[in-house]
Design a protein around this motif. Structure first.
Motif, PDB file in Angstrom:
ATOM      1  N   THR A  39       0.729  -1.228  -0.047  1.00 29.58           N
ATOM      2  CA  THR A  39      -0.160   0.137  -0.417  1.00 29.58           C
ATOM      3  C   THR A  39       0.631   1.410  -0.150  1.00 29.58           C
ATOM      4  OG1 THR A  39      -0.639   0.048   2.312  1.00 29.58           O
ATOM      5  CG2 THR A  39      -2.194  -1.716   1.107  1.00 29.58           C
ATOM      6  N   GLN A  41       2.331   2.604  -1.579  1.00 28.59           N
ATOM      7  CA  GLN A  41       2.148   3.298  -3.245  1.00 28.59           C
ATOM      8  C   GLN A  41       0.778   4.996  -3.015  1.00 28.59           C
ATOM      9  OE1 GLN A  41       0.526   0.567  -6.443  1.00 28.59           O
ATOM     10  NE2 GLN A  41       2.259  -0.919  -5.816  1.00 28.59           N
ATOM     11  N   ASP A  42       0.226   4.770  -2.450  1.00 32.61           N
ATOM     12  CA  ASP A  42      -0.964   5.385  -1.861  1.00 32.61           C
ATOM     13  C   ASP A  42      -0.481   5.576  -0.392  1.00 32.61           C
ATOM     14  OD1 ASP A  42      -3.242   6.955  -1.885  1.00 32.61           O
ATOM     15  OD2 ASP A  42      -4.708   5.436  -2.672  1.00 32.61           O
ATOM     16  N   HIS A  43      -0.095   7.057  -0.165  1.00 29.60           N
ATOM     17  CA  HIS A  43      -0.434   6.885   1.414  1.00 29.60           C
ATOM     18  C   HIS A  43      -1.665   7.203   1.665  1.00 29.60           C
ATOM     19  CE1 HIS A  43       4.607   7.054   0.955  1.00 29.60           C
ATOM     20  NE2 HIS A  43       4.307   8.258   0.092  1.00 29.60           N
ATOM     21  N   SER A  44      -2.555   7.651   0.954  1.00 28.28           N
ATOM     22  CA  SER A  44      -3.788   7.565   1.768  1.00 28.28           C
ATOM     23  C   SER A  44      -4.509   6.112   2.554  1.00 28.28           C
ATOM     24  CB  SER A  44      -5.390   8.320   1.507  1.00 28.28           C
ATOM     25  OG  SER A  44      -5.133   7.335  -0.104  1.00 28.28           O
ATOM     26  N   VAL A  45      -3.901   5.136   2.472  1.00 32.49           N
ATOM     27  CA  VAL A  45      -4.566   3.753   2.167  1.00 32.49           C
ATOM     28  C   VAL A  45      -4.050   3.335   3.370  1.00 32.49           C
ATOM     29  CG1 VAL A  45      -4.637   1.741   2.159  1.00 32.49           C
ATOM     30  CG2 VAL A  45      -4.650   2.808   0.029  1.00 32.49           C
ATOM     31  N   THR A  46      -4.780   3.103   5.233  1.00 37.35           N
ATOM     32  CA  THR A  46      -4.750   2.666   6.372  1.00 37.35           C
ATOM     33  C   THR A  46      -4.647   1.705   6.144  1.00 37.35           C
ATOM     34  OG1 THR A  46      -6.285   4.054   7.206  1.00 37.35           O
ATOM     35  CG2 THR A  46      -4.369   5.120   6.734  1.00 37.35           C
ATOM     36  N   ILE A  50      -8.753   0.589   4.131  1.00 38.10           N
ATOM     37  CA  ILE A  50      -7.823  -0.234   2.840  1.00 38.10           C
ATOM     38  C   ILE A  50      -9.679  -0.807   2.765  1.00 38.10           C
ATOM     39  CG2 ILE A  50      -7.344  -1.973   4.422  1.00 38.10           C
ATOM     40  CD1 ILE A  50      -5.196  -2.677   2.065  1.00 38.10           C
ATOM     41  N   SER A  54      -8.753  -4.154  -2.727  1.00 40.46           N
ATOM     42  CA  SER A  54      -7.253  -3.139  -2.806  1.00 40.46           C
ATOM     43  C   SER A  54      -6.380  -4.689  -2.467  1.00 40.46           C
ATOM     44  CB  SER A  54      -6.700  -2.198  -2.122  1.00 40.46           C
ATOM     45  OG  SER A  54      -7.662  -1.211  -2.675  1.00 40.46           O
TER      46      SER A  54
END
Length: 302
Positions: A39, A41-46, A50, A54
């Motif tokens: 994850t 690649q996308d720092h907004s995914v926690t 998630i 994904s």
């Protein structure tokens, strides 16, 4: 930051609430860290937002890199446990891994050693060296008591109840059990303890540990694997031999000689008897091989 905190809390939960062994905890954590890396690649995914799509993408990506159904099944199990934990903690309302289906795993029949192969390994050990006597004693204990490698390296002098022919073993989840030990195995442990170990100066916190390295420290799992692998190669054994192979061989020889599954389950420390039942499949495999080799109908086909 959120991933690291969630993973650390998860590991504490596995230890304190589930009582899992350190090795099992680390395996779960490694799996979740793989998802964390995916994850990045996308720092907004926690871990708290998630979604299942994904996670499915992550599983597909992992499957392309690992053809092992067993590895994939364990990864999915780790993910389900992790997100279930977040649910219990009130960090998520859902479990995005809940509907993931594990790949079907065929019956895994581990390699076992015949008694003659075990003796060949023992006879290959150079007993002129102090570590040779220690190594023989470890093999005798693995094969004579059916221990896991972690149980072997954590065996303590205070766990030896030789007058009653038992040793106390600390297994998975720090669960303790008493395992019967034969006079034969007692003889080798006593010889090692009184003639080899007594000359080793134990490091702090290792005074009660039975098997020590040359510097007086506790042996590692990795060191035991290397020792066993080298022994097997020296003995000319072509099978893939690890410390666990002696545990399988212990259970198989007991079953073949008439021991009941429940007794074997207790000695091995299996929580469920279904785990122990794999040895009945091993025995059945031998029966099938015997038919193929000796029955006239089978012979006539060759």
């Amino acid at each position: 930051m959120e991933w690291n905190l969630a993973i650390n809390n998860f590991q504490e939960y596995l230890l304190l609430e589930k009582g899992l062994s350190q090795n099992t905890q680390l395996a779960y954590v490694r799996d979740i860290k793989k998802l964390q890396t995916f994850t990045l690649q996308d720092h907004s995914v926690t871990p708290y937002n998630i979604n299942r799509f994904s996670i499915q993408d992550f599983i597909y990506d992992f499957a392309k890199k690992s053809s092992s159904a067993k590895s994939q099944a364990r990864l999915i199990s780790s993910l389900k446990s992790f997100f279930k934990f977040l649910q219990v903690e009130g960090k998520r309302q859902d479990n995005p891994a809940e509907l993931l289906e594990s790949p079907k795993i065929g019956l895994y029949l581990p390699d076992v050693l015949s008694h003659e192969e075990v003796m060949a390994i023992i006879q290959s050990i150079d007993l002129s060296k102090p570590e040779g006597q220690r190594n023989r004693t470890m093999v005798e204990t693995l094969y004579g008591c059916g221990l896991r490698v972690s149980e072997l390296i954590n065996l303590r002098l205070s766990d030896l109840y030789f007058y009653d022919n038992f040793i106390r073993v600390t297994g998975k989840g720090n669960k303790q059990r008493l395992v019967p030990i034969s006079n034969w195995t007692i003889k080798f442990i006593t010889l090692y303890r009184d003639s080899i170990r007594v000359h080793v100066n134990p490091k702090p916190k290792c005074e009660d540990v039975l098997f020590l390295n040359r510097r007086g420290g506790k042996l590692t799992r990795e060191m035991i694997f290397i020792i066993i692998k080298n022994m097997a190669e020296l003995a000319g054994i072509k099978k893939k031999v690890s410390p666990h192979t002696f545990r399988h061989s212990f259970a198989t020889v007991l079953l073949k000689n008439g021991a009941d599954l429940r007794s074997i389950q207790q000695m091995l420390g299996h929580e469920s008897i279904t785990t122990t039942e794999i040895y009945t499949h091993l025995d059945n495999k031998q029966l099938r091989d015997t038919i193929e080799k000796y029955h006239p109908f089978s012979i006539s086909k060759t």
